[in-house]
Design a protein around this motif. Structure first.
Motif, short mmCIF file in Angstrom:
data_model
loop_
_atom_site.label_atom_id
_atom_site.label_comp_id
_atom_site.label_asym_id
_atom_site.label_seq_id
_atom_site.Cartn_x
_atom_site.Cartn_y
_atom_site.Cartn_z
N SER A 59 0.91 -7.18 7.58
CA SER A 59 1.07 -5.98 8.43
C SER A 59 -0.17 -5.10 8.45
CB SER A 59 2.26 -5.15 7.93
OG SER A 59 1.93 -4.49 6.72
N GLY A 60 -1.10 -5.32 7.50
CA GLY A 60 -2.27 -4.44 7.42
C GLY A 60 -3.36 -4.76 8.43
N LYS A 61 -3.20 -5.84 9.19
CA LYS A 61 -4.26 -6.29 10.09
C LYS A 61 -4.63 -5.20 11.10
CE LYS A 61 -5.34 -9.86 13.53
NZ LYS A 61 -6.62 -10.35 12.97
N GLY A 62 -5.92 -4.98 11.23
CA GLY A 62 -6.42 -4.08 12.26
C GLY A 62 -6.48 -2.62 11.87
N LYS A 63 -5.89 -2.23 10.77
CA LYS A 63 -5.98 -0.83 10.34
C LYS A 63 -7.43 -0.55 9.93
CE LYS A 63 -1.47 0.06 10.38
NZ LYS A 63 -0.87 1.07 11.26
N PRO A 64 -7.98 0.58 10.35
CA PRO A 64 -9.40 0.84 10.06
C PRO A 64 -9.77 0.72 8.57
CG PRO A 64 -8.60 2.41 11.67
CD PRO A 64 -7.40 1.61 11.23
N ALA A 65 -8.91 1.21 7.68
CA ALA A 65 -9.25 1.13 6.25
C ALA A 65 -9.34 -0.32 5.79
CB ALA A 65 -8.21 1.88 5.41
N ILE A 66 -8.46 -1.16 6.33
CA ILE A 66 -8.46 -2.57 5.93
C ILE A 66 -9.67 -3.28 6.54
CG2 ILE A 66 -7.11 -4.70 5.89
CD1 ILE A 66 -5.97 -2.16 4.36
N VAL A 67 -9.98 -2.95 7.78
CA VAL A 67 -11.15 -3.55 8.43
C VAL A 67 -12.42 -3.20 7.65
CG1 VAL A 67 -12.53 -3.56 10.53
CG2 VAL A 67 -10.02 -3.61 10.69
N ALA A 104 -4.41 -4.66 2.18
CA ALA A 104 -3.55 -4.82 3.36
C ALA A 104 -2.07 -4.71 3.01
CB ALA A 104 -3.84 -6.17 4.02
N SER A 105 -1.71 -5.08 1.78
CA SER A 105 -0.30 -5.10 1.38
C SER A 105 0.30 -3.72 1.23
CB SER A 105 -0.14 -5.81 0.02
OG SER A 105 -0.68 -7.09 0.05
N HIS A 106 -0.54 -2.71 1.08
CA HIS A 106 -0.04 -1.40 0.65
C HIS A 106 -0.10 -0.36 1.76
CE1 HIS A 106 1.41 0.96 -2.62
NE2 HIS A 106 0.35 1.72 -2.75
N ILE A 107 -0.68 -0.70 2.90
CA ILE A 107 -0.95 0.34 3.89
C ILE A 107 0.28 0.68 4.74
CG2 ILE A 107 -1.81 -1.16 5.77
CD1 ILE A 107 -4.09 1.03 6.09
N SER A 108 1.20 -0.26 4.88
CA SER A 108 2.38 0.03 5.69
C SER A 108 3.47 0.75 4.91
CB SER A 108 2.96 -1.27 6.26
OG SER A 108 1.99 -1.95 7.01
N GLU A 109 3.27 0.93 3.61
CA GLU A 109 4.29 1.60 2.78
C GLU A 109 5.61 0.86 2.83
OE1 GLU A 109 3.87 4.11 0.75
OE2 GLU A 109 1.80 4.51 1.26
N GLN A 110 5.53 -0.46 2.87
CA GLN A 110 6.77 -1.26 2.93
C GLN A 110 6.85 -2.25 1.78
OE1 GLN A 110 9.09 -1.68 6.53
NE2 GLN A 110 9.10 0.05 5.14
N ASP A 111 5.87 -2.23 0.89
CA ASP A 111 5.87 -3.17 -0.22
C ASP A 111 6.81 -2.71 -1.32
OD1 ASP A 111 3.71 -1.14 -0.23
OD2 ASP A 111 3.32 -1.87 -2.24
N ASP A 112 7.17 -3.62 -2.19
CA ASP A 112 8.23 -3.35 -3.17
C ASP A 112 7.83 -2.28 -4.19
OD1 ASP A 112 6.63 -4.63 -5.15
OD2 ASP A 112 7.59 -6.55 -4.83
N VAL A 113 8.85 -1.75 -4.89
CA VAL A 113 8.61 -0.68 -5.86
C VAL A 113 9.61 -0.83 -7.01
CG1 VAL A 113 10.13 0.93 -4.63
CG2 VAL A 113 8.40 1.83 -6.20
N HIS A 114 9.12 -0.55 -8.22
CA HIS A 114 10.01 -0.51 -9.37
C HIS A 114 10.28 0.96 -9.70
CE1 HIS A 114 11.10 -0.47 -13.66
NE2 HIS A 114 11.74 -1.58 -13.36
N ASN A 115 11.54 1.35 -9.65
CA ASN A 115 11.88 2.77 -9.78
C ASN A 115 11.43 3.38 -11.10
OD1 ASN A 115 13.12 2.74 -7.31
ND2 ASN A 115 15.21 2.55 -8.09
#
Lengths: 470, 470
Positions: A59-67, A104-115
């Motif tokens: 999902s991170g493709k094309g985001k300026p920070a990832i580019v 790229a894994s972290h920019i959409s804020e959709q990756d997993d989390v341990h509470n």
């Protein structure tokens, strides 16, 4: 402890089972991890987390920070190599593939989390493991075993560092470096001594400050990139004999001494081999900071129960834990998509107006006047019950004041995606597919092939490229 | 402030001259640095530090920790590129050249140090600057201007972070990352806004813990490698538009918030453009941790004044500042060469027995029974006067108890190599030559060519390779 390992490991482990040797005990555990010793339910959850991660990474493709990080990899790294950058489909060395994929894994804020640890394991562990596995030709089982080692270590390091650490440091950057070192160390079959050296090098590189949130700067992606890359480096150097501190976590000039006021070393070795922290990891359902999710789910439940529309709502009070105020509080006037994801008013506004807070809703936020009007109508208030339960449990409590003068209360005890309210296999795959399609990183036809492959990771004889090179 | 810059810079600078904007003021200063504005005496000192650094960088050849980082660069980096790894003479990308050269610069414990900040600027600034200058074709004047920017920023960041920071963190790793970002940012002609972004990315990556000292682990070299490399990355990303926190140093979730209890933001902007911190930097004369030097020089002066030999000495008490106890105290039983360099008894033992504590003396330490016998005869004691003066002034005070029952006192107010007791041009060159020959990184004939070239850096039209490729 049910750790099975060769006799040498076992004796080292026993020797380390004294107070003040927590780093050594944890390193032994990670080095001795075997696929056969991991419960089937934990492996099944690891596979789900792997599929879920795949969607976030694409999902991170094309985001300026990832580019920008991709271009850095092209300038500073080799133009070919055994490891795959998913968003660009270029080949490079394991270090740069891990860095770009982790960013790229972290920019959409959709990756997993341990509470309990407030740590995002998937974004740092899987990129490091995949990149090295592609270089070494590891099997799918070895990938999963290494990932479990990374999750178990990183989550415990996050819990150990405690709430005082998380107030200033992005635990995913700090604990994440040690997690990536543990995972890659296991993949490289480091013995306990070298694993401990890998921890030492990782802990002394661990970094990541929350200060960037105020300016909506790009550091969050840099943190995951560096955690994955620095952890990988640490394990790689350790294999080559490079040494590190033996008590980097709990020692008098170690991570906790420098970066925590409430560190609890017993958390580092909490039920190793019987408690599987990976299985406690949550999937993120909304596309925003996890601290907004309990309130978002509570608002959804109130709106459903009372048949409310956004026009019915005069004010919302989210009753939250202190960590939510620390992370979300600085974003007082969200304007960008990124700021909106760290804003309680923006997230609750999207839920109220659209009934969901996904990637598309956030992308439209900057020009979404109806949602932005909620900025003055949502407040956060510290709630003693919610705060006491955090971070073990993330309770959502909300009060909604309607335009006709009623106050409605909503509550969820486990936000959607938590282990007790988890996503179905279908929901996980649908989420991964939507994320992968979001940035056009893969075609629907490619995903028809890729997603079943990801689900079958445990059967891979050897890790290959995930996507065709372009 | 006498900063000269173009009108746009000046207005940004004025806007930033308010409390709470120290990062911005410092970034403006670094971005606006011009060769013409730097006093000739400061440039002359920068040239001396550059020559001195060259010797340290070459001295690391063949050390196992450096070889491991070289191999990492070969596996993870490109096999060719514009930048030169001095110890191996390979070519690679600027990132890996900076990392290996920075690691190599710090292992002999002979690289420069700034007393007030307890920071080793040369080991992180010059490797980053040289590597990028070889890639961009910068002139020698641009190299020196960038280096001055790096020294001025890094020293002030170290002073700002204070003594509490240095108790746990290796300032050369933490402040060093920002220093390298400032230097490379200046070399890349970043405007103030992008320089501030570079600071943000650098500060959020800053790391390095003292815990490794207890185990004589290899982390010290990893710290300089990563400071140079991460600072370089930060500037490179900033040029490409990647953003960072605007108050990474002084903000409520920034470096000081996370890693210091006594940070003083006014130190960040202390007399910018009138005080030149680079000129306060000391050359290291003995091949050990700088905290041993004041006592070593005081011991030398006592022995000379009274005509003592090592056999005359029953006991030595070094009256030291707390920082010396923090760093040297954990090394209670020095066995390795590296531990000896962080041991007051080992260093004073070498001075007593051999009259000097150079590379060769330290290398022979593990089997040097006469020197090792001093381990039980040397103690450190906290001295209020010495401690109060530190880190501004590093006073050496020593009491020597002779075998015939006398107690002799020795004192130096400025250890050899400090600005008030500096090395001559001849001593600098002799030290650099000895260091370069130490690890056989260059032949005497090559050094006959290289050393005059280094002295003339200000006249280089374009930075070229320093040594022929092998």
């Amino acid at each position: 402890m049910t750790l099975h390992a060769d006799p040498q490991h076992a004796s080292t482990l026993r020797a380390a089972e004294t107070a003040g040797e927590e780093s050594a005990t944890l390193a032994c555990f990670a080095a001795g991890m075997r696929f056969e010793d991991i419960p089937a339910s934990v492996i099944a959850r690891a596979v789900e987390l792997f599929v879920d991660w795949g969607g976030s990474a694409l999902s991170g493709k094309g985001k300026p920070a990832i580019v920008a990080i991709e271009r850095l990899a092209e300038t500073m790294g080799p133009s070919d190599g055994p490891a795959e950058i998913l968003v660009s489909r270029r080949s490079t060395s394991p270090l740069f593939a891990a860095m770009v994929n982790a960013a790229a894994s972290h920019i959409s804020e959709q990756d997993d989390v341990h509470n309990g640890s407030v740590f995002h394991p998937g974004a740092v562990v899987f990129p490091a493991v995949l990149a090295v596995a592609q270089a070494t030709g590891a099997s799918g089982r070895e990938v999963l075993t290494a990932a479990v080692a990374g999750y178990e270590v990183g989550i415990r390091v996050g819990e150990f560092l405690g709430r005082s650490h998380y107030k200033v440091f992005h635990t995913t950057g700090t604990a994440g470096t040690v997690a990536a070192a543990a995972a890659v160390g296991r993949l490289l079959s480091l013995d306990p001594e070298r694993m401990l050296n890998a921890f030492g090098s990782a802990g002394t590189q661990a970094a990541g400050l929350w200060e960037f949130l105020r300016d909506a700067a790009d550091s969050k992606q840099l943190h995951t990139a560096k955690a994955a890359g620095d952890g990988l480096i640490s394990a790689w150097l350790a294999r080559d004999g490079f040494t590190g501190a033996r008590r980097i976590l709990e020692g008098p000039q170690g991570m906790a001494a420098g970066m925590s006021q409430d560190a609890d070393p017993s958390r580092l070795v909490d039920r190793l081999g019987t408690r599987w922290a990976l299985a406690e990891t949550s999937f993120k359902y909304h596309a925003s900071c996890r601290h907004t999710h309990p309130a978002a789910d509570a608002l959804l439940s109130v709106m459903h129960a009372h048949g409310l529309s956004s026009e019915d709502i005069a004010r919302i009070t989210a009753h939250v834990h202190q960590g939510a105020i620390d992370v979300l509080g600085p974003v007082t006037d969200p304007r960008s998509v990124h700021q909106a994801k760290f804003s309680m008013p923006a997230t609750l506004g999207l839920i109220a107006v659209h009934g969901r807070a996904g990637m598309a809703e956030f992308d439209a936020f900057p020009s979404d006047a109806a949602t932005r009007s909620f900025n003055d109508r949502v407040t956060m208030r510290l709630d003693p019950e919610v705060d006491a339960a955090y971070p073990r449990q993330w309770i959502g409590k909300i009060s909604v004041e309607t335009r006709d003068g009623h106050v409605l209360e909503g509550r969820v005890d486990e936000p959607k995606g938590d282990p007790g309210n988890t996503l179905s296999r279908h929901e996980i795959e649908a989420k991964a597919r939507a994320l992968a399609l979001y940035g056009s990183a893969a075609s629907p036809q490619e995903l028809d092939v890729l997603l079943p492959r990801l689900w079958s990771v445990a059967d891979w004889p050897k890790v290959e490229r995930l996507l065709a090179a372009r």
